[in-house]
Design a protein around this motif. Sequence first.
Motif, PDB file in Angstrom:
ATOM      1  N   ILE A   1       0.824  -1.220   0.000  1.00 28.71           N
ATOM      2  CA  ILE A   1       0.000   0.000   0.000  1.00 28.71           C
ATOM      3  C   ILE A   1       0.853   1.263   0.000  1.00 28.71           C
ATOM      4  CG2 ILE A   1      -1.861  -1.208   1.188  1.00 28.71           C
ATOM      5  CD1 ILE A   1      -1.154   0.602   3.624  1.00 28.71           C
TER       6      ILE A   1
ATOM      7  N   ARG B   1      -7.596 -10.059  -1.314  1.00 29.89           N
ATOM      8  CA  ARG B   1      -7.103  -8.711  -0.997  1.00 29.89           C
ATOM      9  C   ARG B   1      -6.531  -8.035  -2.245  1.00 29.89           C
ATOM     10  NH1 ARG B   1      -4.291 -11.140   4.172  1.00 29.89           N
ATOM     11  NH2 ARG B   1      -5.814 -10.611   5.791  1.00 29.89           N
TER      12      ARG B   1
ATOM     13  N   TYR C   1      -9.239  -6.914  -4.623  1.00 37.11           N
ATOM     14  CA  TYR C   1      -9.972  -5.740  -4.141  1.00 37.11           C
ATOM     15  C   TYR C   1      -9.137  -4.474  -4.280  1.00 37.11           C
ATOM     16  CZ  TYR C   1     -12.821  -2.744  -1.174  1.00 37.11           C
ATOM     17  OH  TYR C   1     -13.608  -1.721  -0.713  1.00 37.11           O
ATOM     18  N   LEU C   2      -7.868  -4.544  -3.884  1.00 39.38           N
ATOM     19  CA  LEU C   2      -7.014  -3.370  -3.956  1.00 39.38           C
ATOM     20  C   LEU C   2      -6.777  -2.949  -5.401  1.00 39.38           C
ATOM     21  CD1 LEU C   2      -5.342  -1.253  -2.550  1.00 39.38           C
ATOM     22  CD2 LEU C   2      -3.461  -2.892  -2.361  1.00 39.38           C
TER      23      LEU C   2
ATOM     24  N   SER D   1      -9.884  -1.356  -6.737  1.00 35.65           N
ATOM     25  CA  SER D   1     -10.025   0.001  -6.201  1.00 35.65           C
ATOM     26  C   SER D   1      -9.125   0.972  -6.952  1.00 35.65           C
ATOM     27  CB  SER D   1      -9.692   0.012  -4.706  1.00 35.65           C
ATOM     28  OG  SER D   1     -10.592  -0.806  -3.983  1.00 35.65           O
ATOM     29  N   ASP D   2      -7.919   0.511  -7.280  1.00 36.10           N
ATOM     30  CA  ASP D   2      -7.013   1.351  -8.074  1.00 36.10           C
ATOM     31  C   ASP D   2      -7.594   1.627  -9.456  1.00 36.10           C
ATOM     32  OD1 ASP D   2      -5.233   1.400  -5.979  1.00 36.10           O
ATOM     33  OD2 ASP D   2      -3.860  -0.085  -6.836  1.00 36.10           O
TER      34      ASP D   2
ATOM     35  N   LEU E   1      -5.321  -2.232   4.138  1.00 36.03           N
ATOM     36  CA  LEU E   1      -5.296  -2.154   2.674  1.00 36.03           C
ATOM     37  C   LEU E   1      -5.167  -0.719   2.173  1.00 36.03           C
ATOM     38  CD1 LEU E   1      -8.015  -4.780   1.706  1.00 36.03           C
ATOM     39  CD2 LEU E   1      -5.583  -4.898   1.156  1.00 36.03           C
TER      40      LEU E   1
ATOM     41  N   GLN F   1      -7.321   1.671   2.431  1.00 37.12           N
ATOM     42  CA  GLN F   1      -8.591   2.238   1.971  1.00 37.12           C
ATOM     43  C   GLN F   1      -9.067   3.249   3.017  1.00 37.12           C
ATOM     44  OE1 GLN F   1      -9.819   1.072  -1.277  1.00 37.12           O
ATOM     45  NE2 GLN F   1      -7.642   0.618  -1.019  1.00 37.12           N
TER      46      GLN F   1
END
Length: 733
Positions: A64, A89, A92-93, A96-97, A486, A488
């Motif tokens: 991160i 994970r 999801y990350l 999100s990016d 993460l 977020q």
Amino acid sequence: MLKKLQQKHITLIAGAALFAFSAGAMVSAPEIGKSLGQWLNLSQAQSDQLSAASQVKSAVFPLISQSPAERATKLAQIGQNGRSPDRERARYLLASDYIETKQGQKALELLTGLDKDYPVLAPYILLRQAQAQDLLGADGKASDLRQQVLKQYPQEAAVVKAKYLIAQPKLHDMAIAQFPSHPLTWEIIRKRLQENPNQPQLQLILAKYAYNQPGTVGVLDQLVKQSGLKPADWETIGTAYWENNQFTKAAAAYANAPKTARNLYRQARGLQVGGKDKAKAIAIYNQLVKQFPEAKETGLGWLRLAEMATNNKDALPYLDRVIAQFPEQASQALVKKAQIFQALKDEKSAQQAWQQLITQYGKSDEAAEYRWKIAQEKAKARDYVTAWKWARPIVTENPDSILAPRAGFWVGRWATKLGKDQEAKTAYEYVVSQFPQSYYAWRSANMLGLNVGDFNNVRQLQPEVVPHQRPVPTAGSDTFKELYLLGQDRDAWLQWETEYVNKQQPTVAEQFTEGLMRLARGENLSGINLISKLEDRETPEEQAEYQQLSQQITYWQARYPFPYLQTIEKWSAQRQLNPLLVTALMRQESRFEPKIKSVVGATGLMQVMPDTGKWIASKIKVDNKTIDLENPNDNIMLGTWYLNYTHERYDNNSMLAIASYNAGPGNVSRWLQTIPSQDQDEFVEAIPFDETRNYVRQVFGNYWNYLRLYNPEISNLVAKYSTQHPKLPGVGE
């Protein structure tokens, strides 16, 4: 300067494994290493209390700190080939990016079905899917996904986000009723108050749950004009004003609140601090001590009455009541009593008070201050044996005092003057082992010959810096911890604020977690302050919790965070400055707040004055009109130039350069003419400006902490000293 420095054996968990993990080496070998619970060096009981998310080995969490572009390939690999839950994970990350870069289709491909595989974040995954559909122009599908969140997760904090975005009044009513501490609920309330300010129940929700948010004081000012408020409502209003340092307004609100010991004390104190109606403040203090004779606030009330007495003799009976009934405040009362007798030229009574302080309250901060005052007087008279005798008990009897490491260091210095080199060495080792977070630990390490730099060469050092991974929060749900780890931060904050309802009396774990969350949001000043103030907890249970937390390197790294690292390294390299020294100065100047301004107009991270900025711009051939002192890059560019300038002026002596940065070169030049400068430690202690003397010690204390926390070599050294437990020698030993 912080009120206390606690005595600790801080195991820094140093070594290659920690620093490789922190640097992200776990990405290429996720099977290697310990669980996060073990990495934090927690006991088994503590480790068992951590969430499942925090106990697993993760190849994703270290990523991160990288930019989305830097981590994209690694996340894609883990998302395809990694083990669960890192596989989820990573998906999801990465999704999100993609959403942040408006790549809705790529995000949707990763998110579809993920809510079933990654249940801890299931409602947030559905909300991300809705965002992706919005990017693709599929408004109907996005709405259906938000409705799915309402149906499947009605009790989860994430549902407020769905209700907020759907924007139906009935759903907003439900959010207010069910989740009053959710930040999006506050937004709903603020919008309603803009339409109709005459809604005291909504204003009270903000007063109770959002008192530390911008604009809340204005809401309180409107709320107090409302009719029909109950005593409990006034207590909520008074507390909100108090937390915003609006003491006069708080006093007015507490006047209508229930007559508890705390409320009466704050009402009187608010009037006293605000300079409003001294007679009324005295009357309320008298009401407090009469109505609640044994409450802890009453001891403070007697002290305040002594402060407000018309003459010294009138204050003595109040102080005697404190000494007789309130041992927690008795040491403060004895100091005041001794000072009154000295002002009255009654030396015998003054000495009796000082003696009572030492004999009955020898472990108090006030006793440490008195011992140090005598030790300094004896050292100034070159009576180093007696100075040693007075200073040594501070280290052992007052280890929580801010003076303890200072006394330990000077015990070593005075031992050298007495020809006791071995005793001096032992004293320095004691300071490094027992007070490793102190400026005097750095000075002691320097005296021991360790490679930590000194005033003359610290500027040139280029220590290795290894950034840390985010620590596991000590409070909050599994969902919150997962979001936080993460990176977020927006959703983590929304989730945490919903859970964090105990803001007035948080546990140690909750306050540390709140501090971490503020740091993650870039609220560095308040985050550092919250984390630092944990050392001031008063009950034995809270002190024990703090001691346990403070054994971890993660606590100290949160207290000494490292934002703007790349920009600091860039400009430090150009100016040939030690980046840790630049960071240390920046922490002291601004607590890493880029838009902060002093009362005289100094601005930004390194507190550059506008006129100084213009002068520097002319020197480096930059158009001043293009410079923004609130921009981190511009501010660090100018601040490092000036720090280099002060170094060049004083032949690269960093102590003089740092003093000049604070007090100006003219003052430093005068001090060099009037204060002997052969012994630089004695020069620091003799700086006539209290602010600059403390500033020098604080900046170099910061430098030392960044060095011991982020440099593997020094971290290992300090860890070794912390296991030795040396005994401080007596003067005759």
